[in-house]
Design an enzyme around this catalytic site. Structure first.
Site, short mmCIF file in Angstrom:
data_model
loop_
_atom_site.label_atom_id
_atom_site.label_comp_id
_atom_site.label_asym_id
_atom_site.label_seq_id
_atom_site.Cartn_x
_atom_site.Cartn_y
_atom_site.Cartn_z
N SER A 44 12.93 6.84 -5.70
CA SER A 44 12.49 5.98 -4.61
C SER A 44 13.03 6.45 -3.26
CB SER A 44 12.97 4.54 -4.83
OG SER A 44 12.50 4.07 -6.06
N1 SAH Z 1 15.81 4.76 -10.45
C1 SAH Z 1 15.11 6.02 -10.49
C2 SAH Z 1 13.65 5.86 -10.11
C3 SAH Z 1 12.86 6.09 -11.28
S1 SAH Z 1 11.13 5.81 -11.21
C4 SAH Z 1 15.78 7.09 -9.65
O1 SAH Z 1 16.71 6.78 -8.90
O2 SAH Z 1 15.39 8.26 -9.75
C5 SAH Z 1 11.00 4.66 -12.54
C6 SAH Z 1 11.42 5.17 -13.89
O3 SAH Z 1 11.17 4.10 -14.81
C7 SAH Z 1 10.64 6.37 -14.40
O4 SAH Z 1 11.54 7.40 -14.70
C8 SAH Z 1 9.94 5.84 -15.65
O5 SAH Z 1 9.85 6.81 -16.68
C9 SAH Z 1 10.83 4.69 -16.05
N2 SAH Z 1 10.21 3.67 -16.89
C10 SAH Z 1 8.96 3.16 -16.80
N3 SAH Z 1 8.78 2.21 -17.74
C11 SAH Z 1 9.95 2.12 -18.43
C12 SAH Z 1 10.40 1.32 -19.52
N4 SAH Z 1 9.62 0.41 -20.09
N5 SAH Z 1 11.66 1.50 -19.96
C13 SAH Z 1 12.48 2.42 -19.39
N6 SAH Z 1 12.12 3.21 -18.37
C14 SAH Z 1 10.87 3.06 -17.88
#
Ligand code: SAH
Length: 218
Positions: free
Chosen positions: A72
């Site tokens: 993000s």
């Molecule tokens: N916090 C992260 C942003 C990640 S984007 C950072 O700082 O880089 C959101 C993430 O959520 C993605 O990697 C995606 O694979 C994950 N995601 C989506 N659905 C999910 C679920 N049900 N359980 C765990 N992770 C999930």
């Protein structure tokens, strides 16, 4: 958590870029929590993005991290962390580890972070990055975070970094300490907004764009 590790890993130039990010992107948009600003000024975001994106690590936007996912925008990471009002002793659950960047920011602000990611390669890479920075208080799980992490519950705060279509997953609410905050992007009728839930009361914070929360198996 090793603050020394972060410092040793980072050149003066990158430290200046981070300081500028805090002054230009975060303070002017109303982030006031000094601990959050300090964490954002210390965590080396360039270490959490692919080599090809490093030059943009302190730009005012989201960046691709592989597997179709993104880290993000710094302002969003700081806002979500600030909404949790962490003081230090808390145990926090993050759903959506991604690159591990927001987990690293949270690791500065509380005593323990449990973070869960459904994409194994991302979870492994995040673990390596956090390990290389000397972060010791982040525990990474692989799986569907919409079910929470029941064996580590209850949590003093929960943050979801992917957009939930059906509203806040009920399992997450069940794993919160009473009165504790939960921050989650919610998508309804193609409109996505960041919500803060506390004591069952939902408050809209801002319109946002996140990758979708994929619930259940693949
Ligand atoms: N916090 C992260 C942003 C990640 S984007 C950072 O700082 O880089 C959101 C993430 O959520 C993605 O990697 C995606 O694979 C994950 N995601 C989506 N659905 C999910 C679920 N049900 N359980 C765990 N992770 C999930």
């Amino acid at each position: 958590m090793s603050r020394k590790g972060f410092e040793a890993s980072s050149s003066d130039k990158l430290a200046r870029l981070r300081a500028r990010m805090v002054e230009r992107q975060l303070r002017p948009r109303g982030i006031e929590d000094e601990r959050v600003l300090q964490a954002m000024g210390e965590v080396p975001r360039e270490r959490f993005v692919p080599e090809s994106e490093r030059a943009r690590a302190y730009d005012d936007g989201a960046l691709p991290i592989g597997n179709g996912q993104t880290v993000s925008q710094p302002w969003i990471v700081a806002s979500m962390a600030a909404l949790l009002e962490l003081k230090g002793p808390e145990r926090v659950l993050e759903v959506g580890t991604g690159s591990g960047y927001s987990a690293a920011v949270l690791s500065w602000l509380c005593s323990h972070v449990v973070t869960i990611e459904r994409h194994e390669p991302l979870a492994r890479a995040a673990g390596e990055t956090l390990g290389s920075l000397g972060v010791r208080n982040v525990e990474i799980r692989i799986g569907d975070g919409s079910a929470g992490v029941p064996d580590r519950a209850p949590f003093d705060a929960i943050v979801v970094t992917a957009a939930a279509e059906a509203g806040v997953p009920p399992a997450l609410v069940d794993q919160l300490v009473i009165g504790a905050p939960l921050v989650c992007p919610i998508e309804r009728r193609r409109h996505e907004r960041l919500v803060l839930v506390r004591n069952g009361v939902e408050q809209t914070i801002a319109p946002v764009r996140f990758v979708p929360l994929v619930e259940g198996g693949d």
